[in-house]
Design a protein around this motif. Structure first.
Motif, short mmCIF file in Angstrom:
data_model
loop_
_atom_site.label_atom_id
_atom_site.label_comp_id
_atom_site.label_asym_id
_atom_site.label_seq_id
_atom_site.Cartn_x
_atom_site.Cartn_y
_atom_site.Cartn_z
N GLN A 168 0.85 -1.20 -0.04
CA GLN A 168 -0.01 0.06 -0.04
C GLN A 168 0.96 1.19 -0.14
O GLN A 168 0.33 2.38 -0.53
CB GLN A 168 -0.78 -0.06 1.34
CG GLN A 168 -1.98 1.14 1.47
CD GLN A 168 -2.65 0.86 2.75
OE1 GLN A 168 -2.27 -0.25 3.45
NE2 GLN A 168 -3.66 1.61 2.91
N ASP A 169 1.99 1.12 0.57
CA ASP A 169 2.91 2.39 0.77
C ASP A 169 3.32 2.69 -0.70
O ASP A 169 3.91 3.61 -0.95
CB ASP A 169 3.99 2.08 1.64
CG ASP A 169 3.60 1.84 3.18
OD1 ASP A 169 2.76 2.68 3.53
OD2 ASP A 169 4.19 1.47 3.89
N GLU A 170 3.46 1.83 -1.64
CA GLU A 170 3.78 1.87 -2.96
C GLU A 170 2.96 2.58 -4.03
O GLU A 170 3.34 2.80 -5.22
CB GLU A 170 4.65 0.76 -3.37
CG GLU A 170 5.64 0.29 -2.87
CD GLU A 170 6.05 -1.16 -3.18
OE1 GLU A 170 6.07 -1.31 -4.56
OE2 GLU A 170 6.81 -1.90 -2.47
N VAL A 171 1.75 2.71 -3.68
CA VAL A 171 0.56 3.05 -4.62
C VAL A 171 0.00 4.27 -3.98
O VAL A 171 -0.75 4.09 -2.93
CB VAL A 171 -0.28 1.74 -4.71
CG1 VAL A 171 -1.30 2.22 -5.53
CG2 VAL A 171 0.39 0.68 -5.19
N GLU A 196 -3.00 6.77 -3.66
CA GLU A 196 -4.36 6.23 -3.27
C GLU A 196 -5.38 6.46 -4.79
O GLU A 196 -6.12 5.84 -5.12
CB GLU A 196 -5.21 7.34 -2.05
CG GLU A 196 -6.49 6.75 -1.93
CD GLU A 196 -6.90 7.67 -0.70
OE1 GLU A 196 -8.24 7.45 -0.58
OE2 GLU A 196 -6.24 8.01 0.34
N GLN A 197 -4.92 7.73 -5.45
CA GLN A 197 -5.47 7.95 -6.59
C GLN A 197 -5.49 6.99 -7.72
O GLN A 197 -6.00 6.69 -8.58
CB GLN A 197 -5.12 9.30 -7.23
CG GLN A 197 -3.79 9.64 -7.52
CD GLN A 197 -2.85 10.09 -6.29
OE1 GLN A 197 -3.40 9.78 -5.25
NE2 GLN A 197 -1.78 10.67 -6.74
N GLU A 251 -7.52 2.17 -8.17
CA GLU A 251 -8.49 1.54 -8.83
C GLU A 251 -7.97 0.98 -10.31
O GLU A 251 -8.37 -0.15 -10.58
CB GLU A 251 -9.59 2.40 -9.64
CG GLU A 251 -10.71 2.84 -8.66
CD GLU A 251 -11.61 3.64 -9.35
OE1 GLU A 251 -11.77 3.75 -10.35
OE2 GLU A 251 -12.45 4.11 -8.28
N SER A 252 -6.54 1.31 -10.40
CA SER A 252 -5.81 0.79 -11.58
C SER A 252 -5.17 -0.73 -11.16
O SER A 252 -4.63 -1.45 -11.94
CB SER A 252 -4.68 1.70 -12.06
OG SER A 252 -3.82 1.80 -11.10
N HIS A 253 -5.25 -0.88 -9.99
CA HIS A 253 -4.87 -2.30 -9.36
C HIS A 253 -5.73 -3.31 -8.87
O HIS A 253 -5.49 -4.23 -8.48
CB HIS A 253 -3.97 -1.88 -8.16
CG HIS A 253 -2.68 -1.10 -8.48
ND1 HIS A 253 -1.25 -1.91 -8.53
CD2 HIS A 253 -2.49 0.16 -8.63
CE1 HIS A 253 -0.70 -1.04 -8.86
NE2 HIS A 253 -0.89 0.20 -8.62
N ILE A 254 -7.10 -3.00 -9.71
CA ILE A 254 -7.95 -3.99 -9.47
C ILE A 254 -7.97 -5.28 -9.96
O ILE A 254 -7.41 -5.29 -11.42
CB ILE A 254 -9.29 -3.67 -9.73
CG1 ILE A 254 -9.81 -2.38 -9.20
CG2 ILE A 254 -10.46 -4.62 -9.79
CD1 ILE A 254 -11.01 -1.57 -9.57
#
Length: 151
Positions: free
Chosen positions: A133-136, A138-139, A142-145
């Motif tokens: 989570q620290d690498e992505v 927040e905005q 959705e591209s990680h679904i």
């Protein structure tokens, strides 16, 4: 004082009858419950991401601060015997789900194989695809679904 686990407890007792040690041992160590999820209120769908909670050690698929996880991550998932059937997003391979549904544990499960690495070698754990989570930002979540599940 730690007590010995009962022989093949997962076959002989309900989830509610397990000791805390047995409950913890039922976890197969896949880390899938630690993947972030986005709930769409309109469609009642749950999007599962390849993004893991910041506390998950992606290599070991273990929480890096399990004892204090609710202090660090207030929305951390608390899996309990009562919630197993409600958490329909748990993978079919999950030891908790399998026992709750009256199914046998998978042969690779650490309780049967005595090999905690087998879940990783079988490709069931998040080790091979999760990012922290620290690498992505927040905005970009959705591209990680990776899956969309009905609720």
């Amino acid at each position: 004082m730690e007590t010995a686990m009962r022989e093949r407890f997962w076959e002989r007792f309900t989830l509610e009858e397990l000791t805390p040690q047995e409950w913890e041992a039922l976890c197969d160590g896949c880390g899938q419950c630690c993947l972030l999820k986005l709930h769409d209120e309109d469609t009642q769908e749950l999007a599962v991401l390849n993004v893991a909670c910041r506390l998950l050690d992606i290599h070991s698929c273990q929480c890096s601060d399990y004892a204090n996880r609710f202090d660090s991550v207030p929305d951390c998932t608390q899996l309990t015997p009562a919630l197993v059937k409600e958490f329909t997003w748990l993978p079919q391979s999950c030891g908790y789900r399998r026992v709750a549904e009256g199914r046998k544990l998978a042969g690779w499960h650490p309780l049967l194989s005595n090999d905690a690495e087998r879940v990783h070698r079988k490709g069931i754990s998040v080790r091979s695809f999760a990012v922290s989570q620290d690498e992505v930002p927040e905005q970009q979540l959705e591209s990680h679904i990776i899956a969309v599940l009905p609720m």
